[in-house]
Design an enzyme around this catalytic site. Sequence first.
Site: not given
Ligand code: GAR
Length: 202
Positions: A13, A110
């Site tokens: 992200n 989320h």
């Molecule tokens: C993402 O899918 C985000 O939505 C989730 O962690 C992942 C991080 O991915 N967040 C949560 O679950 C927060 N409660 P990334 O490090 O590749 O961006």
Amino acid sequence: MKIGILGSGRGTNFEAIADAIDRGVLKAEMVVVISDVENALILEKAKQKGIPHFYIPPGKYQTRLDPQAEKKYVTCLKEHGVTWVVLAGFMRVLKEIFFENYSGKILNIHPSLLPSFRGLKAWSQALDYGVKITGCTVHAVDGGVDTGPIILQEAVRVEDSDNSETLHARIQELEHRLYPQALQLIAEGKVEFRGRRVVMKR
Ligand code: GAR
């Protein structure tokens, strides 16, 4: 809009937001990236992009920052001139010191359609529950776990063939589009908070 990112993991992200800034579709500056995980990929990715990045140890708790650590996080954000704190896979809840300094200016993404499946591994929770539609949510952060006012949401269909990896991958594709879009709407001053309801100004 000066964005400070907090992340604990792979940083996809973060990359999507940084790319949107590079492409000029998100009119914002990314000024700092902080992680609570020393070897998190997000720090490596920030380094490659030349963005100031820091590991700040979280302290003794598992699910939140201890108050000393929280002060260090906020000090670092302030030193870099951050105006919006953007959580991108940051796996700890924030407490008072953040809200004293960045009230209404903290966002999270989320991987579910909130208020369903708050907390960890929301895509697995959705699979286990058996829902046919899930998705992702960009929301403002309040003191609860994934409870703040919802800014944008998008849905994804759960296929019979899905496992937790394939479902999470499709949710992430949406996240990478939705988060920069939400940030740009905020940067343009189009997002109006009316208590729990968030509406788009015309
Ligand atoms: C993402 O899918 C985000 O939505 C989730 O962690 C992942 C991080 O991915 N967040 C949560 O679950 C927060 N409660 P990334 O490090 O590749 O961006």
